[in-house]
Scaffold this motif. Structure first.
Motif, PDB file in Angstrom:
ATOM      1  N   VAL A  12      18.202   4.841  -2.653  1.00 33.89           N
ATOM      2  CA  VAL A  12      17.935   3.882  -3.733  1.00 33.89           C
ATOM      3  C   VAL A  12      18.349   4.550  -5.033  1.00 33.89           C
ATOM      4  CG1 VAL A  12      16.027   2.726  -2.545  1.00 33.89           C
ATOM      5  CG2 VAL A  12      15.556   4.694  -4.021  1.00 33.89           C
ATOM      6  N   PRO A  13      18.697   3.767  -6.045  1.00 39.35           N
ATOM      7  CA  PRO A  13      19.011   4.379  -7.342  1.00 39.35           C
ATOM      8  C   PRO A  13      17.790   5.092  -7.911  1.00 39.35           C
ATOM      9  CG  PRO A  13      19.753   2.091  -7.246  1.00 39.35           C
ATOM     10  CD  PRO A  13      18.875   2.299  -6.050  1.00 39.35           C
ATOM     11  N   ALA A  14      18.009   6.279  -8.437  1.00 36.26           N
ATOM     12  CA  ALA A  14      16.905   6.994  -9.080  1.00 36.26           C
ATOM     13  C   ALA A  14      16.349   6.180 -10.244  1.00 36.26           C
ATOM     14  CB  ALA A  14      17.374   8.362  -9.560  1.00 36.26           C
ATOM     15  N   ALA A  15      17.185   5.365 -10.859  1.00 38.68           N
ATOM     16  CA  ALA A  15      16.733   4.527 -11.976  1.00 38.68           C
ATOM     17  C   ALA A  15      15.651   3.543 -11.532  1.00 38.68           C
ATOM     18  CB  ALA A  15      17.918   3.781 -12.583  1.00 38.68           C
ATOM     19  N   LEU A  16      15.724   3.062 -10.278  1.00 36.81           N
ATOM     20  CA  LEU A  16      14.694   2.156  -9.774  1.00 36.81           C
ATOM     21  C   LEU A  16      13.354   2.884  -9.683  1.00 36.81           C
ATOM     22  CD1 LEU A  16      13.730  -0.492  -8.447  1.00 36.81           C
ATOM     23  CD2 LEU A  16      14.458   0.468  -6.244  1.00 36.81           C
ATOM     24  N   PHE A  17      13.376   4.097  -9.168  1.00 33.68           N
ATOM     25  CA  PHE A  17      12.149   4.894  -9.090  1.00 33.68           C
ATOM     26  C   PHE A  17      11.549   5.096 -10.481  1.00 33.68           C
ATOM     27  CE2 PHE A  17      10.572   9.432  -9.123  1.00 33.68           C
ATOM     28  CZ  PHE A  17       9.301   9.131  -8.662  1.00 33.68           C
ATOM     29  N   HIS A  18      12.376   5.380 -11.450  1.00 28.91           N
ATOM     30  CA  HIS A  18      11.882   5.563 -12.818  1.00 28.91           C
ATOM     31  C   HIS A  18      11.315   4.252 -13.360  1.00 28.91           C
ATOM     32  CE1 HIS A  18      13.252   9.705 -13.980  1.00 28.91           C
ATOM     33  NE2 HIS A  18      13.904   9.540 -12.837  1.00 28.91           N
ATOM     34  N   HIS A  19      11.963   3.137 -13.035  1.00 30.67           N
ATOM     35  CA  HIS A  19      11.496   1.830 -13.489  1.00 30.67           C
ATOM     36  C   HIS A  19      10.120   1.495 -12.894  1.00 30.67           C
ATOM     37  CE1 HIS A  19      11.469  -2.430 -14.543  1.00 30.67           C
ATOM     38  NE2 HIS A  19      11.271  -2.718 -13.263  1.00 30.67           N
ATOM     39  N   LEU A  20       9.933   1.815 -11.626  1.00 29.61           N
ATOM     40  CA  LEU A  20       8.665   1.506 -10.961  1.00 29.61           C
ATOM     41  C   LEU A  20       7.536   2.396 -11.461  1.00 29.61           C
ATOM     42  CD1 LEU A  20       9.951   1.022  -7.300  1.00 29.61           C
ATOM     43  CD2 LEU A  20       9.190  -0.762  -8.881  1.00 29.61           C
ATOM     44  N   GLY A  21       7.894   3.564 -11.959  1.00 28.38           N
ATOM     45  CA  GLY A  21       6.882   4.483 -12.476  1.00 28.38           C
ATOM     46  C   GLY A  21       7.120   5.901 -12.013  1.00 28.38           C
ATOM     47  N   TYR A  22       7.762   6.682 -12.858  1.00 30.42           N
ATOM     48  CA  TYR A  22       8.094   8.063 -12.492  1.00 30.42           C
ATOM     49  C   TYR A  22       6.827   8.908 -12.329  1.00 30.42           C
ATOM     50  CZ  TYR A  22       9.879  12.801 -12.672  1.00 30.42           C
ATOM     51  OH  TYR A  22      10.151  14.111 -12.370  1.00 30.42           O
ATOM     52  N   PHE A  23       6.830   9.788 -11.349  1.00 33.14           N
ATOM     53  CA  PHE A  23       5.779  10.791 -11.222  1.00 33.14           C
ATOM     54  C   PHE A  23       6.387  12.052 -10.629  1.00 33.14           C
ATOM     55  CE2 PHE A  23       5.797   8.592  -7.151  1.00 33.14           C
ATOM     56  CZ  PHE A  23       5.729   9.624  -6.239  1.00 33.14           C
ATOM     57  N   GLN A  24       5.755  13.165 -10.890  1.00 34.64           N
ATOM     58  CA  GLN A  24       6.115  14.439 -10.295  1.00 34.64           C
ATOM     59  C   GLN A  24       4.956  14.857  -9.405  1.00 34.64           C
ATOM     60  OE1 GLN A  24       8.640  16.637 -10.080  1.00 34.64           O
ATOM     61  NE2 GLN A  24       7.405  18.203  -9.055  1.00 34.64           N
ATOM     62  N   GLY A  25       5.251  15.109  -8.120  1.00 34.58           N
ATOM     63  CA  GLY A  25       4.198  15.506  -7.190  1.00 34.58           C
ATOM     64  C   GLY A  25       3.898  14.418  -6.184  1.00 34.58           C
ATOM     65  N   PHE A  26       2.639  13.987  -6.129  1.00 29.94           N
ATOM     66  CA  PHE A  26       2.176  13.047  -5.110  1.00 29.94           C
ATOM     67  C   PHE A  26       1.581  11.811  -5.768  1.00 29.94           C
ATOM     68  CE2 PHE A  26      -0.786  11.277  -2.014  1.00 29.94           C
ATOM     69  CZ  PHE A  26      -0.128  11.437  -0.800  1.00 29.94           C
ATOM     70  N   SER A  27       1.892  10.631  -5.210  1.00 30.32           N
ATOM     71  CA  SER A  27       1.253   9.388  -5.636  1.00 30.32           C
ATOM     72  C   SER A  27       0.708   8.673  -4.408  1.00 30.32           C
ATOM     73  CB  SER A  27       2.232   8.468  -6.365  1.00 30.32           C
ATOM     74  OG  SER A  27       1.626   7.203  -6.619  1.00 30.32           O
ATOM     75  N   SER A  28      -0.550   8.267  -4.468  1.00 26.47           N
ATOM     76  CA  SER A  28      -1.155   7.508  -3.373  1.00 26.47           C
ATOM     77  C   SER A  28      -0.994   6.004  -3.568  1.00 26.47           C
ATOM     78  CB  SER A  28      -2.650   7.845  -3.253  1.00 26.47           C
ATOM     79  OG  SER A  28      -3.333   7.512  -4.457  1.00 26.47           O
ATOM     80  N   ASN A  29      -0.311   5.598  -4.642  1.00 31.85           N
ATOM     81  CA  ASN A  29      -0.164   4.178  -4.979  1.00 31.85           C
ATOM     82  C   ASN A  29       1.017   3.582  -4.220  1.00 31.85           C
ATOM     83  OD1 ASN A  29      -0.345   1.666  -6.118  1.00 31.85           O
ATOM     84  ND2 ASN A  29      -0.234   2.375  -8.247  1.00 31.85           N
ATOM     85  N   VAL A  30       0.869   3.490  -2.895  1.00 37.88           N
ATOM     86  CA  VAL A  30       1.972   3.034  -2.037  1.00 37.88           C
ATOM     87  C   VAL A  30       2.411   1.621  -2.404  1.00 37.88           C
ATOM     88  CG1 VAL A  30       2.625   2.515   0.347  1.00 37.88           C
ATOM     89  CG2 VAL A  30       1.229   4.532  -0.156  1.00 37.88           C
ATOM     90  N   ASP A  31       1.458   0.736  -2.665  1.00 44.78           N
ATOM     91  CA  ASP A  31       1.792  -0.670  -2.936  1.00 44.78           C
ATOM     92  C   ASP A  31       2.687  -0.830  -4.159  1.00 44.78           C
ATOM     93  OD1 ASP A  31       0.277  -1.421  -0.774  1.00 44.78           O
ATOM     94  OD2 ASP A  31      -1.500  -1.929  -1.948  1.00 44.78           O
ATOM     95  N   ARG A  32       2.567   0.070  -5.090  1.00 46.62           N
ATOM     96  CA  ARG A  32       3.371  -0.031  -6.311  1.00 46.62           C
ATOM     97  C   ARG A  32       4.850   0.212  -6.054  1.00 46.62           C
ATOM     98  NH1 ARG A  32       2.120   3.308 -11.920  1.00 46.62           N
ATOM     99  NH2 ARG A  32       3.963   2.631 -13.087  1.00 46.62           N
ATOM    100  N   TYR A  33       5.149   1.013  -5.024  1.00 44.70           N
ATOM    101  CA  TYR A  33       6.518   1.491  -4.825  1.00 44.70           C
ATOM    102  C   TYR A  33       7.222   0.955  -3.580  1.00 44.70           C
ATOM    103  CZ  TYR A  33       5.286   4.963  -8.364  1.00 44.70           C
ATOM    104  OH  TYR A  33       4.889   5.564  -9.523  1.00 44.70           O
ATOM    105  N   LEU A  34       6.531   0.949  -2.438  1.00 41.18           N
ATOM    106  CA  LEU A  34       7.250   0.909  -1.168  1.00 41.18           C
ATOM    107  C   LEU A  34       8.028  -0.379  -0.941  1.00 41.18           C
ATOM    108  CD1 LEU A  34       7.783   2.878   1.060  1.00 41.18           C
ATOM    109  CD2 LEU A  34       5.897   1.897   2.358  1.00 41.18           C
ATOM    110  N   ASP A  35       7.431  -1.530  -1.205  1.00 39.16           N
ATOM    111  CA  ASP A  35       8.146  -2.785  -0.957  1.00 39.16           C
ATOM    112  C   ASP A  35       9.433  -2.867  -1.766  1.00 39.16           C
ATOM    113  OD1 ASP A  35       6.277  -3.614   0.864  1.00 39.16           O
ATOM    114  OD2 ASP A  35       5.216  -4.963  -0.496  1.00 39.16           O
ATOM    115  N   GLU A  36       9.358  -2.460  -3.028  1.00 42.96           N
ATOM    116  CA  GLU A  36      10.558  -2.504  -3.876  1.00 42.96           C
ATOM    117  C   GLU A  36      11.595  -1.480  -3.424  1.00 42.96           C
ATOM    118  OE1 GLU A  36      11.581  -4.433  -6.716  1.00 42.96           O
ATOM    119  OE2 GLU A  36      10.134  -5.722  -5.710  1.00 42.96           O
ATOM    120  N   LEU A  37      11.144  -0.294  -3.078  1.00 49.30           N
ATOM    121  CA  LEU A  37      12.083   0.751  -2.659  1.00 49.30           C
ATOM    122  C   LEU A  37      12.818   0.372  -1.379  1.00 49.30           C
ATOM    123  CD1 LEU A  37       9.923   3.943  -3.312  1.00 49.30           C
ATOM    124  CD2 LEU A  37      11.946   3.228  -4.607  1.00 49.30           C
TER     125      LEU A  37
END
Length: 208
Positions: A12-37
């Motif tokens: 996926v474009p790294a820009a999409l990850f940044h748009h959804l909400g950049y983080f460094q490390g671990f995020s437990s907020n699966v719903d925020r990211y996975l469907d879009e990714l």
């Protein structure tokens, strides 16, 4: 090496990850990211040799952790050392608690595959380990590590397999020194593990 040069992997474009909400490390907020990714309008399959050096894309990697909880409540996790024949040479000889790998274009070409990501995860698990126990599965988070060369071009999706008994065995000769170890023992020796494993163990099992 020839497979790496010709394989096309899911990105996926790294820009999409940044748009959804950049983080460094671990995020437990699966719903925020996975469907879009995983939405096909965002994904593509690109030559692995190219994207390994291109931080403009994130390769999506299922990262499976096998856990067993004993009757006494003690938790143990399957861990192993990566041999020099495994795909990512930057991780050779590193210890790991994660099993998985790239999603390939061939996973999308299988006739019965309705979900290339799930198909790719199943294929990687079948190639790398034998799971001789009933288990339940949850997707528990994502890993991003832009502080290493490997992490900069990958995004991990963490799946926790809770096993009824600690019966997971290597299918590959390059998975060595493997077996379940107590979580507490792993936590005191994290420096010998690859960065993603360190991030996961601290996020999922770190003692507060």
């Amino acid at each position: 090496m020839a497979d790496v040069l010709t394989e096309r992997v899911l990105v996926v474009p790294a820009a999409l990850f940044h748009h959804l909400g950049y983080f460094q490390g671990f995020s437990s907020n699966v719903d925020r990211y996975l469907d879009e990714l995983l939405d096909p309008k965002h994904t593509s399959y690109r030559p692995r040799a190219q994207v390994e050096e291109d931080p403009g894309f994130k390769q999506l990697i299922p990262y499976v952790i096998f856990r067993h909880r004993g009757l006494d409540g003690c938790e143990s996790v399957f861990q192993y050392t990566r041999g020099t024949g495994m795909g990512e040479n930057r991780l050779h000889r590193k210890r790991s608690v994660g099993v998985g790998g790239h999603i390939s274009a061939r996973d999308a070409e299988i006739e019965v595959a309705t979900n290339p990501y799930q198909e790719g995860m199943r294929r990687e698990l079948d190639e790398e380990v034998a799971v001789d126990t009933p288990y339940t599965v949850r997707c528990v988070g994502l890993i991003n590590d832009d502080q290493t060369d490997v992490g900069r071009v990958h995004l991990g999706v963490v799946h926790l397999f809770d096993c009824e008994i600690p019966a997971v065995y290597p299918n590959e000769e390059e998975i060595v020194d493997s077996g379940f170890q107590p979580v507490d023992k792993i936590l005191v020796d994290l420096n010998s593990f690859e960065t993603w494993s360190q991030i996961c163990m601290e996020a999922l099992f770190g003692r507060k």
